[in-house]
Design an enzyme around this catalytic site. Structure first.
Site, PDB file in Angstrom:
ATOM      1  N   TRP A   1     -20.941  36.998  17.739  1.00 43.02           N
ATOM      2  CA  TRP A   1     -21.336  36.707  19.122  1.00 43.02           C
ATOM      3  C   TRP A   1     -21.324  37.951  19.991  1.00 43.02           C
ATOM      4  O   TRP A   1     -22.254  38.170  20.780  1.00 43.02           O
ATOM      5  CB  TRP A   1     -20.465  35.593  19.725  1.00 43.02           C
TER       6      TRP A   1
ATOM      7  N   ASP B   1     -16.728  36.425  27.083  1.00 42.13           N
ATOM      8  CA  ASP B   1     -17.412  35.231  26.587  1.00 42.13           C
ATOM      9  C   ASP B   1     -16.337  34.365  25.936  1.00 42.13           C
ATOM     10  O   ASP B   1     -15.867  34.649  24.843  1.00 42.13           O
ATOM     11  CB  ASP B   1     -18.486  35.642  25.575  1.00 42.13           C
TER      12      ASP B   1
ATOM     13  N   LYS C   1     -18.640  23.560  23.205  1.00 44.64           N
ATOM     14  CA  LYS C   1     -17.564  23.750  22.233  1.00 44.64           C
ATOM     15  C   LYS C   1     -16.310  23.008  22.704  1.00 44.64           C
ATOM     16  O   LYS C   1     -15.809  22.138  22.040  1.00 44.64           O
ATOM     17  CB  LYS C   1     -17.247  25.234  22.034  1.00 44.64           C
TER      18      LYS C   1
END
Ligand SMILES: *Cc1c(COP(=O)(O)O)cnc(C)c1O
Length: 367
Positions: free
Chosen positions: A104, A178, A202
Site C-alpha cells: 500500500w 494511511d 476494513k
C-alpha cells in the site's frame, strides 16, 4: 434466512461488520426512526440525515480522542483516491517523503509521483516487506511538505506499533498516515500526526466512505488542479456536504461507532485485538513449521495475519476444510500467495479460536 451462527468471515475488505449493526440496519431499512424513509432516501441536507452525520462525527471524535484542532471529513474515493488527493492538497508540487513498508505505501509513492517530487526515505523491500525500517535510519528531507507512511500494511501484515516522532528526527514535516486497515483498533498518537485517512471498508463500515482527519493548519493549500470536491478546505467549510456524501455508508459507520462505544471503546477493543492476534500468532509459531508467518515479531499486524503452509500443495484442501467449518475468505492476496486471516474489530475471539482449532486439526491430519 435464519442461521444458528453466521460463519466467521476473515475477508481483508470489504470485511465483516458486527452482527448487531447489521440487525439494527435491517430493522431500520424501510423506516428510519418513524421518518417514513429509508436512510438511503433522505436528503443529505435534511434534518434527519444531518442528525445522523453529526452524531457519527461526534462519536468518532470521542472514540479516537481527536483533538479540537483536527477536522473530520467524510469523503468518497477510498484509500487509493487519497493517494492522489493528499498530494493534491498538501504537496505544493514540491518534495514528498514516503516510507515503504509494503504494497500500500508502494502504491502511495507511485501515485504521488504524478504530483510531487517523491523520495522513498526508507524501505523494507530488501527483506520482502517483513520488517519495519527503524525511524532513526530515515532521513527526511528538510523541504519535504509531508512524510507518508502506511501504519498497517493490509497485504503484508506489517504494522507500526508506535508512530515515529518526526520532530525527533529533525523534521517539521507533517506525518500523513494511511490507517485504512487498523483505524479504531488502537488509539492514534495525534501529536505526531498531521493527517490520517482510512477507507471505511476494513474496520469502519461499508465501502464508499473515506474518513480523513486533518490538522486545521494544513487546509487551504490545494493545488489549482485539485478537484473542488476533493479540496479539504472546501469539504471542511461545508462540513462534508460540499457534494453529496456517501449517506448510507456514513449511517452504517455511525452504527459501528455506537457499537464500539458499547463494547467499551477503543481501549477495550485494543485489549481484545492484542489477545486475538497473540492467540493466532502463537498457534502459527507453535505449529512446528507446518504454518509460517515471516513477519518480524515487532512488526506483526494485529489486524492482518498472512501465513503459508509449508506444503503449499495442501492450500486448496486447507481452504475447503476451513469453509466447511464456516471459516470464510482465508485465501492470501494474489501478490503474496498463501493465506491471510484478517481479524478486524468485528471479529470476535471465538472466531479466532475457531480458526486456531482448524489450524491444529488440519496440521494433525496432514502433518
Ligand atoms: C484497502 C486499502 C486501501 C485501498 O482502499 P480502496 O478503498 O480500495 O481505494 C488503501 N490503503 C490501505 C492500507 C488499504 O488496506
Amino acid at each position: 434466512m435464519s442461521l444458528a451462527r453466521r460463519p466467521f468471515n476473515f475477508a481483508p475488505g470489504p470485511a465483516l461488520l458486527p452482527e448487531a449493526v447489521l440487525r439494527r440496519a435491517a430493522e431500520e431499512m424501510l423506516d428510519w426512526q418513524g421518518s417514513g424513509m429509508s436512510v438511503m432516501e433522505m436528503s443529505h441536507r435534511g434534518r434527519e440525515f444531518t442528525s445522523i452525520a453529526e452524531k457519527a462525527e461526534r462519536d468518532l471524535r470521542a472514540l479516537l480522542a481527536v483533538p479540537p484542532q483536527f477536522r473530520i471529513l467524510f469523503m468518497q474515493g477510498g484509500g487509493l483516491a487519497e493517494n492522489a488527493i493528499v498530494p493534491l492538497n498538501l504537496s505544493r508540487a514540491g518534495a514528498v517523503d514516503v516510507v515503504v513498508t509494503g504494497a500500500w505505501s508502494q502504491k502511495s509513492a507511485k501515485e504521488a509521483r504524478r504530483y510531487a517530487d517523491v523520495r522513498v526515505v526508507a524501505s523494507n523491500e530488501a527483506d520482502g516487506h517483513t520488517s519495519l525500517p527503524p525511524p532513526a535510519s530515515w532521513q527526511p528531507r528538510p523541504d519535504a511538505q509531508y512524510l507518508h507512511l502506511c501504519s498497517n500494511e493490509t497485504i503484508h501484515g506489517v504494522e507500526f506499533q508506535t508512530l515515529p516522532d518526526l520532530k525527533a528526527l529533525g523534521s517539521d514535516a507533517p506525518l500523513v498516515i494511511d490507517c485504512s486497515s487498523h483505524i479504531l483498533s488502537r488509539p492514534i498518537d495525534w501529536p505526531k500526526v498531521g493527517l490520517a485517512f482510512a477507507g471505511a471498508q476494513k474496520n469502519i463500515g461499508p465501502a464508499g466512505l473515506t474518513v480523513v482527519i486533518v490538522r486545521e493548519d494544513l487546509l487551504g493549500r490545494a493545488l489549482p488542479a485539485c478537484p473542488s470536491a476533493f479540496d479539504y478546505q472546501l469539504v471542511a467549510e461545508n462540513r462534508s456536504m460540499f457534494n453529496t456524501p456517501p449517506t448510507y455508508a456514513i449511517y452504517i459507520a455511525g452504527l459501528v461507532f455506537e457499537w464500539i462505544a458499547a463494547e467499551g471503546g477503543v481501549a477495550a477493543l485494543e485489549a481484545r485485538n492484542v489477545e486475538k492476534s497473540a492467540l493466532l500468532y502463537d498457534a502459527l509459531d507453535g505449529s512446528g513449521g507446518f504454518y509460517v508467518n515471516r513477519v518480524a515479531k515487532d512488526a506483526r499486524s494485529r489486524m492482518n495475519v498472512p501465513f503459508f503452509l509449508r506444503d503449499e500443495s495442501l492450500n486448496e484442501a486447507f481452504l475447503a476444510a476451513a469453509k466447511e467449518r464456516g471459516l470464510l475468505q482465508l485465501k492470501g492476496h494474489k501478490s503474496v500467495g498463501g493465506m491471510r486471516a484478517s481479524i478486524y474489530n468485528a471479529m470476535p475471539l471465538e472466531g479466532v479460536q475457531a480458526l486456531v482449532d482448524h489450524l491444529q486439526d488440519f496440521a494433525r491430519r496432514h502433518g
